[in-house]
Motif scaffolding. Structure first.
Motif, PDB file in Angstrom:
ATOM      1  N   GLY A 165      35.110  -1.426  28.139  1.00  0.00           N
ATOM      2  CA  GLY A 165      33.924  -2.085  27.612  1.00  0.00           C
ATOM      3  C   GLY A 165      33.145  -2.743  28.739  1.00  0.00           C
ATOM      4  O   GLY A 165      33.537  -2.679  29.915  1.00  0.00           O
ATOM      5  N   LEU A 166      32.042  -3.360  28.420  1.00  0.00           N
ATOM      6  CA  LEU A 166      31.239  -4.073  29.411  1.00  0.00           C
ATOM      7  C   LEU A 166      31.543  -5.568  29.338  1.00  0.00           C
ATOM      8  O   LEU A 166      31.585  -6.144  28.254  1.00  0.00           O
ATOM      9  N   TRP A 167      31.743  -6.154  30.495  1.00  0.00           N
ATOM     10  CA  TRP A 167      32.024  -7.591  30.579  1.00  0.00           C
ATOM     11  C   TRP A 167      30.707  -8.280  30.940  1.00  0.00           C
ATOM     12  O   TRP A 167      30.214  -8.165  32.059  1.00  0.00           O
ATOM     13  N   ILE A 168      30.133  -8.993  29.987  1.00  0.00           N
ATOM     14  CA  ILE A 168      28.829  -9.632  30.174  1.00  0.00           C
ATOM     15  C   ILE A 168      29.018 -11.139  30.110  1.00  0.00           C
ATOM     16  O   ILE A 168      29.074 -11.744  29.039  1.00  0.00           O
ATOM     17  N   CYS A 169      29.145 -11.739  31.281  1.00  0.00           N
ATOM     18  CA  CYS A 169      29.325 -13.195  31.346  1.00  0.00           C
ATOM     19  C   CYS A 169      28.028 -13.897  30.920  1.00  0.00           C
ATOM     20  O   CYS A 169      26.945 -13.448  31.286  1.00  0.00           O
ATOM     21  N   PRO A 170      28.079 -14.996  30.214  1.00  0.00           N
ATOM     22  CA  PRO A 170      29.282 -15.666  29.686  1.00  0.00           C
ATOM     23  C   PRO A 170      29.567 -15.292  28.229  1.00  0.00           C
ATOM     24  O   PRO A 170      30.235 -16.047  27.515  1.00  0.00           O
ATOM     25  N   PHE A 171      29.058 -14.151  27.799  1.00  0.00           N
ATOM     26  CA  PHE A 171      29.138 -13.801  26.381  1.00  0.00           C
ATOM     27  C   PHE A 171      30.406 -13.048  26.007  1.00  0.00           C
ATOM     28  O   PHE A 171      30.683 -12.852  24.829  1.00  0.00           O
ATOM     29  N   GLY A 172      31.169 -12.603  26.984  1.00  0.00           N
ATOM     30  CA  GLY A 172      32.404 -11.894  26.684  1.00  0.00           C
ATOM     31  C   GLY A 172      32.303 -10.403  26.935  1.00  0.00           C
ATOM     32  O   GLY A 172      31.448  -9.940  27.693  1.00  0.00           O
ATOM     33  N   LYS A 173      33.155  -9.649  26.271  1.00  0.00           N
ATOM     34  CA  LYS A 173      33.261  -8.210  26.500  1.00  0.00           C
ATOM     35  C   LYS A 173      32.877  -7.428  25.252  1.00  0.00           C
ATOM     36  O   LYS A 173      33.065  -7.891  24.131  1.00  0.00           O
ATOM     37  N   THR A 174      32.343  -6.239  25.480  1.00  0.00           N
ATOM     38  CA  THR A 174      32.040  -5.336  24.380  1.00  0.00           C
ATOM     39  C   THR A 174      33.247  -4.440  24.112  1.00  0.00           C
ATOM     40  O   THR A 174      34.202  -4.417  24.877  1.00  0.00           O
ATOM     41  N   SER A 175      33.177  -3.698  23.043  1.00  0.00           N
ATOM     42  CA  SER A 175      34.190  -2.689  22.785  1.00  0.00           C
ATOM     43  C   SER A 175      34.012  -1.548  23.791  1.00  0.00           C
ATOM     44  O   SER A 175      32.927  -1.391  24.361  1.00  0.00           O
ATOM     45  N   PRO A 176      35.053  -0.755  24.029  1.00  0.00           N
ATOM     46  CA  PRO A 176      34.893   0.410  24.917  1.00  0.00           C
ATOM     47  C   PRO A 176      33.741   1.296  24.456  1.00  0.00           C
ATOM     48  O   PRO A 176      33.552   1.521  23.260  1.00  0.00           O
ATOM     49  N   LEU A 177      32.960   1.785  25.402  1.00  0.00           N
ATOM     50  CA  LEU A 177      31.806   2.619  25.078  1.00  0.00           C
ATOM     51  C   LEU A 177      32.257   4.012  24.643  1.00  0.00           C
ATOM     52  O   LEU A 177      33.189   4.561  25.222  1.00  0.00           O
ATOM     53  N   PRO A 178      31.607   4.580  23.636  1.00  0.00           N
ATOM     54  CA  PRO A 178      31.906   5.973  23.286  1.00  0.00           C
ATOM     55  C   PRO A 178      31.616   6.880  24.469  1.00  0.00           C
ATOM     56  O   PRO A 178      30.679   6.637  25.234  1.00  0.00           O
ATOM     57  N   PHE A 179      32.401   7.926  24.621  1.00  0.00           N
ATOM     58  CA  PHE A 179      32.242   8.814  25.772  1.00  0.00           C
ATOM     59  C   PHE A 179      30.847   9.436  25.804  1.00  0.00           C
ATOM     60  O   PHE A 179      30.240   9.559  26.875  1.00  0.00           O
ATOM     61  N   TRP A 180      30.321   9.810  24.635  1.00  0.00           N
ATOM     62  CA  TRP A 180      28.999  10.433  24.580  1.00  0.00           C
ATOM     63  C   TRP A 180      27.912   9.467  25.040  1.00  0.00           C
ATOM     64  O   TRP A 180      26.951   9.863  25.693  1.00  0.00           O
ATOM     65  N   LEU A 181      28.095   8.173  24.725  1.00  0.00           N
ATOM     66  CA  LEU A 181      27.102   7.175  25.144  1.00  0.00           C
ATOM     67  C   LEU A 181      27.132   6.987  26.654  1.00  0.00           C
ATOM     68  O   LEU A 181      26.088   6.834  27.290  1.00  0.00           O
ATOM     69  N   TYR A 182      28.335   7.022  27.221  1.00  0.00           N
ATOM     70  CA  TYR A 182      28.476   6.928  28.676  1.00  0.00           C
ATOM     71  C   TYR A 182      27.758   8.072  29.374  1.00  0.00           C
ATOM     72  O   TYR A 182      27.008   7.861  30.337  1.00  0.00           O
ATOM     73  N   VAL A 183      27.939   9.294  28.885  1.00  0.00           N
ATOM     74  CA  VAL A 183      27.318  10.461  29.515  1.00  0.00           C
ATOM     75  C   VAL A 183      25.798  10.395  29.384  1.00  0.00           C
ATOM     76  O   VAL A 183      25.063  10.588  30.365  1.00  0.00           O
ATOM     77  N   ILE A 184      25.303  10.113  28.183  1.00  0.00           N
ATOM     78  CA  ILE A 184      23.855  10.067  27.963  1.00  0.00           C
ATOM     79  C   ILE A 184      23.213   8.954  28.781  1.00  0.00           C
ATOM     80  O   ILE A 184      22.150   9.138  29.392  1.00  0.00           O
ATOM     81  N   THR A 185      23.850   7.785  28.817  1.00  0.00           N
ATOM     82  CA  THR A 185      23.298   6.660  29.587  1.00  0.00           C
ATOM     83  C   THR A 185      23.288   6.974  31.075  1.00  0.00           C
ATOM     84  O   THR A 185      22.317   6.669  31.776  1.00  0.00           O
ATOM     85  N   THR A 186      24.349   7.608  31.564  1.00  0.00           N
ATOM     86  CA  THR A 186      24.440   7.931  32.988  1.00  0.00           C
ATOM     87  C   THR A 186      23.364   8.918  33.414  1.00  0.00           C
ATOM     88  O   THR A 186      22.730   8.756  34.466  1.00  0.00           O
ATOM     89  N   LEU A 187      23.127   9.948  32.606  1.00  0.00           N
ATOM     90  CA  LEU A 187      22.135  10.944  33.013  1.00  0.00           C
ATOM     91  C   LEU A 187      20.698  10.466  32.784  1.00  0.00           C
ATOM     92  O   LEU A 187      19.761  10.989  33.391  1.00  0.00           O
ATOM     93  N   SER A 188      20.506   9.457  31.919  1.00  0.00           N
ATOM     94  CA  SER A 188      19.149   8.933  31.691  1.00  0.00           C
ATOM     95  C   SER A 188      18.814   7.780  32.637  1.00  0.00           C
ATOM     96  O   SER A 188      17.634   7.472  32.851  1.00  0.00           O
ATOM     97  N   LEU A 189      19.834   7.153  33.213  1.00  0.00           N
ATOM     98  CA  LEU A 189      19.619   6.005  34.102  1.00  0.00           C
ATOM     99  C   LEU A 189      18.709   6.320  35.289  1.00  0.00           C
ATOM    100  O   LEU A 189      17.806   5.537  35.600  1.00  0.00           O
TER     101      LEU A 189
END
Length: 216
Positions: A165-189
């Motif tokens: 997941g993403l650790w966003i201080c000071p709000f805490g951590k998110t759940s692990p990202l879905p694999f498809w979201l990781y791929v789409i976000t990486t190629l669109s970044l």
């Protein structure tokens, strides 16, 4: 207002050209294949091989992402791409700082995530670099550096997000990202970064200072 709309339209056309879309598609395929290969027992069960392979993938994604942003047209561009890969990989050194040891086992069995893996660090680091460049009067020659730092570190954090997941201080951590979201976000970044660079005039400045093409 009309000129602003024209500029935005032109920037979008350049950021989503056929060449850049094909390159980012290749990046997405690499993410899919690389992370599947890292699950093979021969890699996953060997700490050194797993850590080295994981860090290399981070570096390649950072290099590939920056290559999509600028396009590689000459040898000087390849130097920038290597720097982006280094920035994407070097984050993992904080594992050893937190472990206070050069032991890989200690670095892999930390009680908590190390500080450079807090996603809040990214905007702070980017703004700090921009401020340092302003004070040192390096805004023209190194105008790309904050953007490179952003895309390199963001790609690392997004990839780590599929496991932790993403650790966003000071709000805490998110759940692990879905694999498809990781791929789409990486190629669109890279496209998002390139578009913002157009709007802020960074790519035009890079073109005038270094002869870089801006029609990627």
């Amino acid at each position: 207002m009309m000129a602003s709309k024209v500029e935005k339209t032109h920037a979008l056309q350049q950021c989503f050209s056929t060449e850049s879309l094909i390159s980012s598609l290749g990046l997405g395929i690499f993410c899919l294949v690389a992370d599947r290969l890292l699950r093979f027992p021969i890699i996953h069960q060997n700490d050194w091989l797993r850590a080295l392979s994981d860090n290399i993938v981070h570096g390649v994604i950072g290099m590939w992402s920056w290559a999509v942003v600028i396009g590689i047209k000459k040898k000087a561009d390849f130097g920038e791409v290597l720097l982006a890969g280094f920035l994407a990989s070097v984050i993992d050194i904080d594992h050893f700082f937190l472990a206070r040891s050069l032991s890989l086992k200690a670095a892999l069995t930390l009680p908590r995530r190390p500080f450079l893996h807090c996603s809040t660090v990214i905007p702070v680091a980017v703004m700090s670099v921009k401020l340092a460049m302003h004070l040192l009067r390096l805004r023209d020659a190194w105008c790309f550096l904050p953007w490179m730092l952003f895309i390199s570190w963001a790609s690392h954090h997004i990839r780590d997000g599929i496991r932790h997941g993403l650790w966003i201080c000071p709000f805490g951590k998110t759940s692990p990202l879905p694999f498809w979201l990781y791929v789409i976000t990486t190629l669109s970044l890279p496209h998002m970064c390139s578009f913002l660079m157009h709007l802020t005039g960074t790519r035009q400045m890079m073109s005038s200072k270094h002869g870089m093409r801006i029609d990627v």
